[in-house]
Write a protein that holds these residues in place. Structure first.
Motif, short mmCIF file in Angstrom:
data_model
loop_
_atom_site.label_atom_id
_atom_site.label_comp_id
_atom_site.label_asym_id
_atom_site.label_seq_id
_atom_site.Cartn_x
_atom_site.Cartn_y
_atom_site.Cartn_z
N SER A 17 0.84 -1.20 0.00
CA SER A 17 0.00 0.00 0.00
C SER A 17 0.87 1.25 0.00
CB SER A 17 -0.92 0.01 1.23
OG SER A 17 -0.16 -0.02 2.43
N ASP A 18 0.25 2.37 -0.28
CA ASP A 18 0.95 3.65 -0.32
C ASP A 18 1.30 4.09 1.10
OD1 ASP A 18 1.93 6.09 -1.36
OD2 ASP A 18 0.03 7.06 -0.87
N GLU A 19 2.56 4.40 1.32
CA GLU A 19 3.03 4.80 2.65
C GLU A 19 3.64 6.19 2.59
OE1 GLU A 19 3.50 4.51 5.76
OE2 GLU A 19 5.60 4.67 6.36
N HIS A 20 3.19 7.06 3.50
CA HIS A 20 3.83 8.37 3.66
C HIS A 20 5.10 8.17 4.48
CE1 HIS A 20 -0.18 9.88 2.57
NE2 HIS A 20 0.39 11.04 2.33
N ILE A 21 6.24 8.34 3.85
CA ILE A 21 7.49 8.30 4.62
C ILE A 21 7.47 9.43 5.63
CG2 ILE A 21 10.00 8.49 4.50
CD1 ILE A 21 9.81 7.35 1.65
N TRP A 22 7.19 10.64 5.14
CA TRP A 22 6.94 11.75 6.06
C TRP A 22 5.43 11.83 6.28
CZ3 TRP A 22 9.63 14.10 9.50
CH2 TRP A 22 9.12 15.25 10.12
N PRO A 23 4.96 11.72 7.53
CA PRO A 23 3.52 11.57 7.79
C PRO A 23 2.66 12.70 7.25
CG PRO A 23 4.83 11.16 9.77
CD PRO A 23 5.76 11.73 8.76
N ARG A 36 7.18 9.47 -0.37
CA ARG A 36 6.17 8.41 -0.32
C ARG A 36 6.74 7.17 -0.97
NH1 ARG A 36 0.41 11.46 -1.25
NH2 ARG A 36 -0.42 9.41 -0.76
N THR A 37 6.20 6.03 -0.61
CA THR A 37 6.66 4.78 -1.21
C THR A 37 5.52 3.77 -1.24
OG1 THR A 37 8.26 2.96 -1.03
CG2 THR A 37 7.47 3.90 1.03
N LEU A 47 1.30 -0.63 11.19
CA LEU A 47 2.16 -0.59 12.38
C LEU A 47 2.84 0.76 12.49
CD1 LEU A 47 4.60 -3.30 13.63
CD2 LEU A 47 5.49 -1.03 13.12
N SER A 48 3.34 1.25 11.35
CA SER A 48 4.04 2.53 11.36
C SER A 48 3.10 3.66 11.75
CB SER A 48 4.63 2.80 9.97
OG SER A 48 5.23 4.07 9.92
N LEU A 235 12.39 6.80 9.17
CA LEU A 235 12.72 7.81 8.16
C LEU A 235 14.03 7.48 7.46
CD1 LEU A 235 11.84 11.12 10.07
CD2 LEU A 235 10.49 10.03 8.27
N ALA A 236 15.06 7.15 8.24
CA ALA A 236 16.37 6.85 7.65
C ALA A 236 16.31 5.60 6.80
CB ALA A 236 17.41 6.71 8.76
N LEU A 237 15.56 4.59 7.25
CA LEU A 237 15.43 3.34 6.50
C LEU A 237 14.77 3.60 5.14
CD1 LEU A 237 15.56 0.20 6.43
CD2 LEU A 237 13.33 0.20 7.56
N ALA A 238 13.68 4.33 5.13
CA ALA A 238 12.96 4.59 3.89
C ALA A 238 13.73 5.51 2.96
CB ALA A 238 11.58 5.17 4.20
N VAL A 239 14.35 6.54 3.52
CA VAL A 239 15.13 7.47 2.69
C VAL A 239 16.34 6.77 2.10
CG1 VAL A 239 16.60 9.53 2.78
CG2 VAL A 239 14.35 9.58 3.84
N GLY A 240 17.00 5.92 2.90
CA GLY A 240 18.13 5.16 2.38
C GLY A 240 17.74 4.28 1.21
N PHE A 241 16.58 3.65 1.30
CA PHE A 241 16.10 2.81 0.20
C PHE A 241 15.79 3.66 -1.03
CE2 PHE A 241 12.56 0.95 -2.18
CZ PHE A 241 13.15 -0.24 -2.59
#
Length: 399
Positions: A17-23, A36-37, A47-48, A235-241
């Motif tokens: 599903s669509d996830e807001h990395i920054w809420p 977003r990812t 969970l997030s 945040l760091a995990l998603a941005v790194g990816f």
């Protein structure tokens, strides 16, 4: 089949599903697609939202940051924007029914608000402003909201009611000192013939009587000192990816970020070697703190140092948070040139607008008034001064 970047498990594509990395609650809806990812499964997304983003957003400090400088972006001509409400804790010195809690909120300068809700059975939710956020999405569990307007000015009445409507969308909402038209859908007057509503009115009368006697409400706020830990790791995990793709997730530090994001136990999470500085242990940026700060805005800065890449998060108050994204030399060598001088994004929820990415030197030059940036200029023009807003009619200490 695809791999979820948050849990590392291969799952069918339909489960993503669509996830807001920054809420979105902090202005994520206005940021470009980088923040977003769709590489996150629905389970991790939920969970997030509840336990990771939610712990920070609903925590006392996150809640306070959301209303910081909120008045700056109100339109002085018409009450068309909402203000994030200020959470002041659970009231202790008024009598409540067994199993119920009364939370005190303020819409400055329009209303005092009491939210009556069921007490949470799990201590997990004690540090969340308003308790378990999952209950607020269910009409039967969202509780009752009592609104005492503090200004007789139409502008501030409308602003307060719009703000309460957004904050407590599913709850029953009663205005205690306004004749509410019967045609209104979202607000009602308390019915003295209804035993529950009559008791709610008794509660509000008791609070007003205390105020008239010069007595203060005694409120309790539970603060989680580590509500930002999992949030920053995510945040760091998603941005790194987003920057490096799959190779980043296989690095030892990338795996540690995933562990820190998923680990709910504070002591176990502290044992994971994540490098950064959170909200209560804010990094001292010196004079840069005031240069980065944008009134009512969240600044997101990806900055390369000599041997590492970090994300700096600057909330509206200027209290900085930093999380390392990676120190892998091979990944850093592959970093595109635009990131080497730093890239910044700015999102201002009160203005319903974001700017970026712009280079870090351009942002600093604008803030130092050495070279204007057109988009930042437009955003500045949207920001007014509180003294341009209509008068509240509320007496002050100087009156």
């Amino acid at each position: 089949m695809r791999t979820c970047i948050y849990c590392g498990v291969d799952k069918p594509e339909v489960e993503f599903s669509d996830e807001h990395i920054w809420p979105d609650a902090l202005g994520g809806d206005f940021l470009p697609p980088f923040w977003r990812t769709n590489d996150v499964c629905g389970t991790c997304n939920n969970l997030s939202g509840v336990f990771v983003d939610g712990a920070f957003i609903k925590g006392f400090f996150g809640s306070a940051e959301r209303q910081y400088d909120g008045l700056d972006y109100l339109d002085p001509e018409k009450p068309s924007r909402v203000l994030p409400l200020s959470y002041l804790g659970s009231i202790q010195n008024v009598q409540m029914k067994d199993g119920e809690i009364a939370d005190f909120w303020v819409c400055a300068p329009g209303a005092n608000i009491v939210h009556i809700r069921e007490a949470s059975e799990e201590t997990t939710w004690d540090s969340y402003a308003g308790g378990d956020p999952r209950r607020q999405s269910k009409r039967s569990k969202a509780g009752r909201v009592l609104i005492a307007l503090t200004s007789a000015e139409i502008y501030w009445i409308c602003t307060a009611l719009l703000s309460v409507k957004q904050q407590f969308a599913k709850a029953e909402k009663f205005v205690t000192n306004l004749d509410v038209p019967p045609t209104w859908n979202h607000f009602k007057e308390l019915d003295r013939a209804d035993p529950k509503q009559a008791d709610d009115l008794r509660l509000m009368n008791e609070i007003e009587a205390m105020s008239a006697r010069g007595e203060r409400l005694h409120n309790t706020v539970t603060i989680s000192a580590a509500a930002d830990g999992r949030f920053l790791a995510k945040l760091a995990l998603a941005v790194g990816f987003k920057l490096f793709g799959e190779p980043f997730l296989k690095t030892s530090y990338g795996l540690d970020l995933r562990k820190a994001f998923r680990e709910a136990d504070l002591q176990k999470r502290r044992a994971i070697p994540i490098r950064g500085s959170g909200y209560l242990r804010s990094v001292d940026l010196g004079a840069l703190r005031d240069v980065l700060r944008w009134p009512g805005g969240w600044v997101l800065l990806i900055l390369r140092q000599a041997t590492s890449l970090s994300l700096i998060v600057q909330p509206p108050s200027g209290t900085s948070m930093v999380i390392q994204i990676t120190d892998d030399a091979k990944l850093l060598d592959e970093l595109s040139a635009e990131y080497r001088n730093g890239l910044a994004w700015l999102t201002v929820p009160g203005a319903l607008r974001a700017v970026g990415p712009i280079s870090y030197p351009e942002y600093i030059a604008h803030q130092l008034r050495r070279q204007s940036h057109p988009e930042l200029q437009q955003l500045e023009r949207m920001r007014g001064k509180p003294d341009r807003l209509p008068p509240t009619g509320i007496p002050t200490d100087q009156d």
